[in-house]
Design a protein around this motif. Structure first.
Motif, mmCIF file in Angstrom:
data_model
loop_
_atom_site.group_PDB
_atom_site.id
_atom_site.type_symbol
_atom_site.label_atom_id
_atom_site.label_comp_id
_atom_site.label_asym_id
_atom_site.label_seq_id
_atom_site.Cartn_x
_atom_site.Cartn_y
_atom_site.Cartn_z
ATOM 1 N N ALA A 167 8.836 6.185 -12.233
ATOM 2 C CA ALA A 167 8.609 6.621 -10.852
ATOM 3 C C ALA A 167 7.723 7.858 -10.807
ATOM 4 O O ALA A 167 6.820 7.970 -9.968
ATOM 5 N N LEU A 168 7.982 8.803 -11.694
ATOM 6 C CA LEU A 168 7.150 10.015 -11.739
ATOM 7 C C LEU A 168 5.711 9.678 -12.106
ATOM 8 O O LEU A 168 4.762 10.281 -11.581
ATOM 9 N N GLU A 169 5.523 8.706 -12.989
ATOM 10 C CA GLU A 169 4.168 8.296 -13.352
ATOM 11 C C GLU A 169 3.475 7.620 -12.176
ATOM 12 O O GLU A 169 2.270 7.819 -11.951
ATOM 13 N N ILE A 170 4.222 6.856 -11.402
ATOM 14 C CA ILE A 170 3.667 6.236 -10.199
ATOM 15 C C ILE A 170 3.206 7.305 -9.217
ATOM 16 O O ILE A 170 2.114 7.219 -8.639
ATOM 17 N N VAL A 171 4.032 8.343 -9.039
ATOM 18 C CA VAL A 171 3.658 9.440 -8.145
ATOM 19 C C VAL A 171 2.429 10.171 -8.679
ATOM 20 O O VAL A 171 1.545 10.578 -7.913
ATOM 21 N N ARG A 172 2.358 10.352 -9.982
ATOM 22 C CA ARG A 172 1.198 11.028 -10.567
ATOM 23 C C ARG A 172 -0.077 10.230 -10.327
ATOM 24 O O ARG A 172 -1.132 10.792 -9.986
ATOM 25 N N LYS A 173 0.008 8.899 -10.497
ATOM 26 C CA LYS A 173 -1.173 8.056 -10.374
ATOM 27 C C LYS A 173 -1.573 7.818 -8.920
ATOM 28 O O LYS A 173 -2.775 7.727 -8.614
ATOM 29 N N ALA A 174 -0.592 7.690 -8.038
ATOM 30 C CA ALA A 174 -0.900 7.314 -6.652
ATOM 31 C C ALA A 174 0.016 8.033 -5.674
ATOM 32 O O ALA A 174 0.822 7.407 -4.976
ATOM 33 N N PRO A 175 -0.088 9.360 -5.587
ATOM 34 C CA PRO A 175 0.819 10.115 -4.712
ATOM 35 C C PRO A 175 0.716 9.720 -3.248
ATOM 36 O O PRO A 175 1.695 9.791 -2.506
ATOM 37 N N GLU A 176 -0.461 9.290 -2.838
ATOM 38 C CA GLU A 176 -0.664 8.938 -1.430
ATOM 39 C C GLU A 176 0.064 7.650 -1.034
ATOM 40 O O GLU A 176 0.248 7.381 0.155
ATOM 41 N N ARG A 177 0.515 6.892 -2.017
ATOM 42 C CA ARG A 177 1.180 5.612 -1.730
ATOM 43 C C ARG A 177 2.707 5.744 -1.668
ATOM 44 O O ARG A 177 3.376 4.830 -1.174
ATOM 45 N N VAL A 178 3.251 6.838 -2.158
ATOM 46 C CA VAL A 178 4.702 6.995 -2.239
ATOM 47 C C VAL A 178 5.224 7.726 -1.011
ATOM 48 O O VAL A 178 4.932 8.899 -0.798
ATOM 49 N N LEU A 179 6.017 7.022 -0.205
ATOM 50 C CA LEU A 179 6.559 7.596 1.024
ATOM 51 C C LEU A 179 7.735 8.523 0.750
ATOM 52 O O LEU A 179 7.868 9.578 1.359
ATOM 53 N N LYS A 180 8.613 8.093 -0.146
ATOM 54 C CA LYS A 180 9.797 8.863 -0.512
ATOM 55 C C LYS A 180 10.103 8.612 -1.981
ATOM 56 O O LYS A 180 9.782 7.554 -2.520
ATOM 57 N N LEU A 181 10.763 9.604 -2.603
ATOM 58 C CA LEU A 181 11.046 9.520 -4.027
ATOM 59 C C LEU A 181 12.493 9.911 -4.278
ATOM 60 O O LEU A 181 12.981 10.917 -3.742
ATOM 61 N N ASP A 230 0.823 -1.209 0.000
ATOM 62 C CA ASP A 230 0.000 0.000 0.000
ATOM 63 C C ASP A 230 0.857 1.259 0.000
ATOM 64 O O ASP A 230 0.538 2.233 -0.681
ATOM 65 N N LYS A 231 1.961 1.245 0.750
ATOM 66 C CA LYS A 231 2.859 2.399 0.788
ATOM 67 C C LYS A 231 4.294 1.922 0.624
ATOM 68 O O LYS A 231 4.679 0.882 1.159
ATOM 69 N N PHE A 232 5.089 2.700 -0.101
ATOM 70 C CA PHE A 232 6.465 2.308 -0.380
ATOM 71 C C PHE A 232 7.269 3.522 -0.838
ATOM 72 O O PHE A 232 6.716 4.563 -1.201
ATOM 73 N N ALA A 233 8.576 3.376 -0.788
ATOM 74 C CA ALA A 233 9.484 4.375 -1.354
ATOM 75 C C ALA A 233 9.926 3.886 -2.730
ATOM 76 O O ALA A 233 9.942 2.679 -2.997
#
Length: 239
Positions: free
Chosen positions: A71-85, A57-60
């Motif tokens: 990675a940027l597309e992942i952040v765009r689609k699911a920002p609430e799931r990305v702990l760190k980038l 559910d959450k990951f870096a």
């Protein structure tokens, strides 16, 4: 027992887990590492969707070059799931006509059984620092990764690169702790691109790796390991 943060590592084109080998060995006691496979689809969106379907559910996430784009597309689609980038040697802009022309030429070369020529004569000279061109172990690993990826995987990646969208629009809305890393002598994704990302992403930090071209994780593995270790362990995050 403190639960380990899940860390997703995303390789660049024609690369696999060997791109991150040194960092994996150093970080595996700190985090739960997954290396993404980025050759099965011909769009960045589809690659991001598949990865999101498999990750916790959450990951870096840390991505280099093509992996940074995913990675940027992942952040765009699911920002609430990305702990760190972490974005390493990444270009957030859409492709230029010259790049598309080059990739079309590579696609034509693949059709005429000249895949190995692409890696040897066109990619290797710009991927790593001139001083690293004589590092036989490094060069051999690059060739082996390309051979493992193969023609079909590279075709998918080239097609994904050709139709990628402008990802600069997502940068101002990234709220997780973000580290931007770039090789001082990166020709593929020049340092100005990383400076732009670090200036545009709120609270992002920029680290420039000296004496390194595009493949910073392999050219300066110790330096990148230390940067990623500090990024992933400090400050602690709840998940």
């Amino acid at each position: 027992m403190v639960e380990k943060i899940p860390l997703l590592l995303l390789p660049g084109t024609l690369c696999d887990d060997r791109l991150w080998q040194f960092q994996i060995q150093g970080l595996e006691d700190e985090v739960n590492i997954t290396v993404g496979e980025l050759s099965k689809h011909d769009s960045i969106e589809a690659l991001a969707d598949e990865i999101l379907s498999k990750m916790p559910d959450k990951f870096a996430v840390a991505g280099l070059s093509f992996g940074g784009m995913v990675a940027l597309e992942i952040v765009r689609k699911a920002p609430e799931r990305v702990l760190k980038l972490a974005l390493l040697d990444t270009n957030p802009f859409p492709p230029k006509e010259e790049q598309i022309s080059n990739w079309n030429s590579f696609l034509d070369m693949i059709q005429t059984q000249r895949f190995g020529e692409i890696v040897k004569d066109y990619l290797l000279p710009v991927l790593i620092h001139p001083d690293k061109q004589s590092n036989d172990e490094l060069v051999e690993t690059i060739f082996k990764m390309a051979d493992t990826m193969g023609e079909e995987g590279y075709i998918n990646q080239l097609r994904a690169l050709k139709k990628r969208v402008d990802q600069t629009t997502v940068l101002p809305f990234i709220t997780c702790p973000t580290l931007v890393i770039v090789g001082r002598q990166d020709i593929v994704c020049p340092i100005e691109l990383s400076k732009y990302m670090a200036d545009t992403i709120p609270n992002a930090s920029l680290k420039i790796v000296e004496d390194s071209g595009h493949l910073t994780t392999m050219e300066q593995p110790e330096v990148v390991y230390e940067l990623l270790k500090e990024w992933i362990t400090k400050p602690k995050v709840e998940f």
